[in-house]
Scaffold this motif. Structure first.
Motif, PDB file in Angstrom:
ATOM      1  N   TYR B 249       0.821  -1.221   0.000  1.00 59.77           N
ATOM      2  CA  TYR B 249       0.000   0.000   0.000  1.00 59.77           C
ATOM      3  C   TYR B 249       0.852   1.268   0.000  1.00 59.77           C
ATOM      4  O   TYR B 249       0.561   2.189  -0.773  1.00 59.77           O
ATOM      5  CB  TYR B 249      -0.966  -0.039   1.184  1.00 59.77           C
ATOM      6  N   PRO B 250       1.911   1.339   0.829  1.00 58.61           N
ATOM      7  CA  PRO B 250       2.784   2.528   0.727  1.00 58.61           C
ATOM      8  C   PRO B 250       3.378   2.697  -0.662  1.00 58.61           C
ATOM      9  O   PRO B 250       3.474   3.825  -1.166  1.00 58.61           O
ATOM     10  CB  PRO B 250       3.886   2.246   1.757  1.00 58.61           C
ATOM     11  N   CYS B 253       0.762   4.169  -2.936  1.00 57.33           N
ATOM     12  CA  CYS B 253       0.548   5.594  -2.668  1.00 57.33           C
ATOM     13  C   CYS B 253       1.696   6.419  -3.229  1.00 57.33           C
ATOM     14  O   CYS B 253       1.490   7.484  -3.830  1.00 57.33           O
ATOM     15  CB  CYS B 253       0.421   5.832  -1.168  1.00 57.33           C
ATOM     16  N   SER B 304      -6.024   1.729 -11.132  1.00 57.76           N
ATOM     17  CA  SER B 304      -6.942   0.581 -11.170  1.00 57.76           C
ATOM     18  C   SER B 304      -6.487  -0.559 -10.245  1.00 57.76           C
ATOM     19  O   SER B 304      -7.279  -1.452  -9.932  1.00 57.76           O
ATOM     20  CB  SER B 304      -7.083   0.065 -12.608  1.00 57.76           C
ATOM     21  N   GLN B 306      -5.570  -0.172  -7.183  1.00 56.72           N
ATOM     22  CA  GLN B 306      -5.691   0.248  -5.782  1.00 56.72           C
ATOM     23  C   GLN B 306      -6.365  -0.844  -4.941  1.00 56.72           C
ATOM     24  O   GLN B 306      -5.919  -1.150  -3.827  1.00 56.72           O
ATOM     25  CB  GLN B 306      -6.530   1.541  -5.724  1.00 56.72           C
ATOM     26  N   MET B 307      -7.405  -1.439  -5.494  1.00 56.00           N
ATOM     27  CA  MET B 307      -8.143  -2.455  -4.730  1.00 56.00           C
ATOM     28  C   MET B 307      -7.261  -3.682  -4.482  1.00 56.00           C
ATOM     29  O   MET B 307      -7.209  -4.213  -3.367  1.00 56.00           O
ATOM     30  CB  MET B 307      -9.404  -2.862  -5.503  1.00 56.00           C
ATOM     31  N   ASP B 310      -4.714  -2.985  -1.837  1.00 59.34           N
ATOM     32  CA  ASP B 310      -5.302  -3.036  -0.489  1.00 59.34           C
ATOM     33  C   ASP B 310      -5.570  -4.481  -0.067  1.00 59.34           C
ATOM     34  O   ASP B 310      -5.425  -4.835   1.106  1.00 59.34           O
ATOM     35  CB  ASP B 310      -6.601  -2.225  -0.472  1.00 59.34           C
ATOM     36  N   ARG B 311      -5.919  -5.288  -1.035  1.00 63.74           N
ATOM     37  CA  ARG B 311      -6.152  -6.721  -0.729  1.00 63.74           C
ATOM     38  C   ARG B 311      -4.842  -7.381  -0.286  1.00 63.74           C
ATOM     39  O   ARG B 311      -4.826  -8.178   0.655  1.00 63.74           O
ATOM     40  CB  ARG B 311      -6.715  -7.426  -1.973  1.00 63.74           C
ATOM     41  N   ASN B 313      -2.436  -5.794   1.057  1.00 63.90           N
ATOM     42  CA  ASN B 313      -2.145  -5.194   2.364  1.00 63.90           C
ATOM     43  C   ASN B 313      -2.825  -5.967   3.493  1.00 63.90           C
ATOM     44  O   ASN B 313      -2.269  -6.084   4.592  1.00 63.90           O
ATOM     45  CB  ASN B 313      -2.623  -3.740   2.335  1.00 63.90           C
ATOM     46  N   PHE B 314      -4.025  -6.496   3.216  1.00 65.84           N
ATOM     47  CA  PHE B 314      -4.780  -7.246   4.240  1.00 65.84           C
ATOM     48  C   PHE B 314      -4.550  -8.760   4.126  1.00 65.84           C
ATOM     49  O   PHE B 314      -5.383  -9.538   4.596  1.00 65.84           O
ATOM     50  CB  PHE B 314      -6.282  -6.950   4.102  1.00 65.84           C
ATOM     51  N   LEU B 324      -9.243 -12.724   3.481  1.00 64.10           N
ATOM     52  CA  LEU B 324      -9.784 -12.259   2.195  1.00 64.10           C
ATOM     53  C   LEU B 324      -9.371 -13.188   1.060  1.00 64.10           C
ATOM     54  O   LEU B 324      -9.964 -13.154  -0.014  1.00 64.10           O
ATOM     55  CB  LEU B 324      -9.270 -10.852   1.900  1.00 64.10           C
TER      56      LEU B 324
END
Lengths: 162, 387
Positions: B249-250, B253, B304, B306-307, B310-311, B313-314, B324
């Motif tokens: 995620y970093p 960004c 595109s 981004q999701m 984040d996935r 990331n989790f 997930l």
């Protein structure tokens, strides 16, 4: 006539606002826990966009072209920037409301859906266009020809009146 | 009263002493215009009365002081010539008797307030004698024309109003002075708002060029790390997820941050506001236009993901509760993400190459900062395009 000192100050303020906006757009996702951090950042971002728009309009009102009454000319010249300001602030507020609504109960969870991703991509892409057009308009405002009478202005004035 | 008649007649002081006194009284007046001079006068008066053998009654002394203070209020300089009279001090009423005759020229001198006029008037100097004084003042104001003022030419004289006075001036000098003022008026301020704008543009272009290079290097580093962690033929994807989930995620960004700056720089190069010219440049395979297009595509592709970022990331192993990630879906999700990251890296690398090989191309600067005198060609074009 626009003083270079005043213009430097205003330009610095505009660039600072843009930089803060870019910072929030880029790194707000990293500062989402606790959710109140992100909420404060979003509020500051929206206020910053509004403030940037106000500063831009004040700069436009300060031009000789505007004071000569040729508002339509200015609107034509900078219509893209004005429209982008409006669209960007609308998209930002929508995305912020949606994200905060999903994350308020728990920041560390996966909230993405296709709709949210589409809005996210749209808002971030419009942000780039907004930055570019706003920066260009802010730099154009330094043009000394906007602040005194000229042959071009007289021609336009004659065209509007005639 | 009888003692007054005994007093010797008024004697004018010798000229050199008077000339010496004039600048002194003048400087005193300048230092303290309102307070000191009446005090000085009163002191002088007191000095005279003390030196004078003839004592005055208190009423007379008051009257005298009053008169002196009134005179000091109306005109400060007019007392200076009278000082010797007071210093002689033997004839105080003579002064009062002469007041009627001396007041008229005093008032005239009060209006002008000039040393050069006050004293010569009383000493009987003609007004024409003042003219050279006026001439001597001109070089003080314009020292550059001292040499020209010294040469006399047989031309008619002008009378020019300077310092609320009309002074005689030479024709050639006047012409030169007006030319000089024209030159001064033509001189424009060295630092204009346009320069501020241009400087800001240059600074941003420099920062943007740096960002382009940094982004290219960062994207290449990112994809190399991903491929190294994924192993050959993407066989070690759980390892990639475990290791890369902190960075995902970093990195996403930061990629967006650099992409925004680079895209704006590229748009600046082609001057995107003139959309028609930008599209024409793209069709002509203009390097700046190509770079802008590559950055634009890279931005959309990066956003595109981004999701997926984040996935990642989790990420928790699929065996854990609430994960997930389902078993055997890692490759399905990660393969497009890796390919897109590779494409982004290639695009930003190519864009940087295009921008770097022609760093002099900057259509925005050409359009916005054209020299003055041209009649808004850019605005007319801009309105046509936008209209």
């Amino acid at each position: 006539m626009l003083q270079p000192g005043n213009y430097s100050l205003v330009l610095s303020l505009q660039f600072l606002l843009l930089l803060f906006d870019l910072f929030v757009n880029s790194f707000s996702e990293l500062l989402r826990d606790p959710p109140v951090n992100q909420l404060v950042l979003f509020i500051l971002q929206d206020v910053g966009i509004l403030f940037a728009a106000i500063v831009l309009f004040l700069m436009l009102f300060n031009t000789f072209v505007f004071q000569a009454g040729l508002v339509s000319l200015l609107c034509q010249r900078f219509q893209v920037t004005v429209i982008l300001c409006a669209v960007y602030i609308a998209l930002s507020i929508s995305l912020h409301v949606w994200l905060m609504n999903l994350r308020w109960t728990g920041a560390n969870r996966f909230v993405w859906s296709d709709g949210l991703l589409a809005l996210f991509v749209l808002q971030r892409f419009v942000a780039v266009l907004y930055f570019y057009y706003y920066k260009r308009t802010a730099l154009s405002m330094g043009d000394s020809r906007f602040y005194h009478d000229s042959l071009w202005l007289r021609k336009e004035f004659a065209r509007v009146r005639g | 009263m009888g003692k007054k008649q005994v007093a010797p007649p008024r004697a004018l002081p010798p000229m050199p002493s008077l000339k010496d006194e004039i600048p002194l009284s003048r400087s005193k007046k300048k230092k303290s215009k309102s307070n000191n001079v009446p005090d000085d006068l009163l002191q002088n008066a007191g000095f005279n009365t003390s030196e004078n053998k003839d004592p005055l009654s208190p009423e007379r002394r008051k009257k005298k002081k009053k008169r002196l203070s009134i005179d000091a209020e109306t005109s400060l300089t007019q007392h200076n010539p009278a000082l010797p009279v007071v210093q002689n001090g033997k004839d105080t009423d003579n002064q009062a008797a002469e007041e009627g005759t001396t007041r008229k020229p005093r008032r005239r001198t009060k209006k002008t307030r000039s040393v050069g006029q006050e004293f010569p008037n009383e000493l009987g100097v003609e007004d024409e004698d003042i003219i050279p004084d006026g001439h001597t003042k001109i070089p003080e104001q314009n020292p550059a024309f001292l040499a020209s003022s010294l040469t006399s030419q047989p031309v008619g004289k002008f009378f020019v109003e300077k310092n609320r006075r009309f002074q005689a001036a030479d024709r050639s000098e006047i012409i030169k002075t007006t030319e000089q003022t024209d030159v001064f008026l033509d001189v424009k301020p060295t630092w204009t708002s346009m320069d501020v704008s241009l400087t800001a543009h240059h600074i941003f272009r420099m920062v943007g060029l740096f960002c382009c290079g940094f982004l290219a290097g960062y994207a290449v580093w990112n994809i190399v790390v991903v491929y190294v962690l994924a192993g050959s033929q993407l066989t070690n994807l759980p390892n990639l997820l475990q290791t890369y989930k902190i960075l995902a995620y970093p990195s996403q960004c930061f990629l967006y941050f650099l992409l925004v700056l680079s895209t704006i720089t590229a748009f600046d190069r082609i001057d995107l506001e003139r959309t028609a010219d930008a599209l024409r440049g793209l069709l002509k395979l203009d390097p700046a236009a190509l770079a802008s297009f590559f950055y634009f595509v890279a931005l959309i592709l990066a956003l595109s993901q981004q999701m997926t970022s984040d996935r990642i990331n989790f990420y928790t192993p699929p065996t854990e509760n609430g994960s997930l990630w389902q078993a055997n879906t890692e490759e399905q999700i990660l393969q497009p993400w890796i390919v897109i990251n590779l494409v982004v890296a290639l695009l930003v690398g190519l864009a940087w190459l295009f921008l770097s090989c022609r760093p002099d191309i900057d259509h925005t600067e050409e359009a916005m900062f054209i020299p003055e005198g041209e009649d808004y060609p850019d605005m007319e074009k801009g309105t046509k395009i936008q209209g």
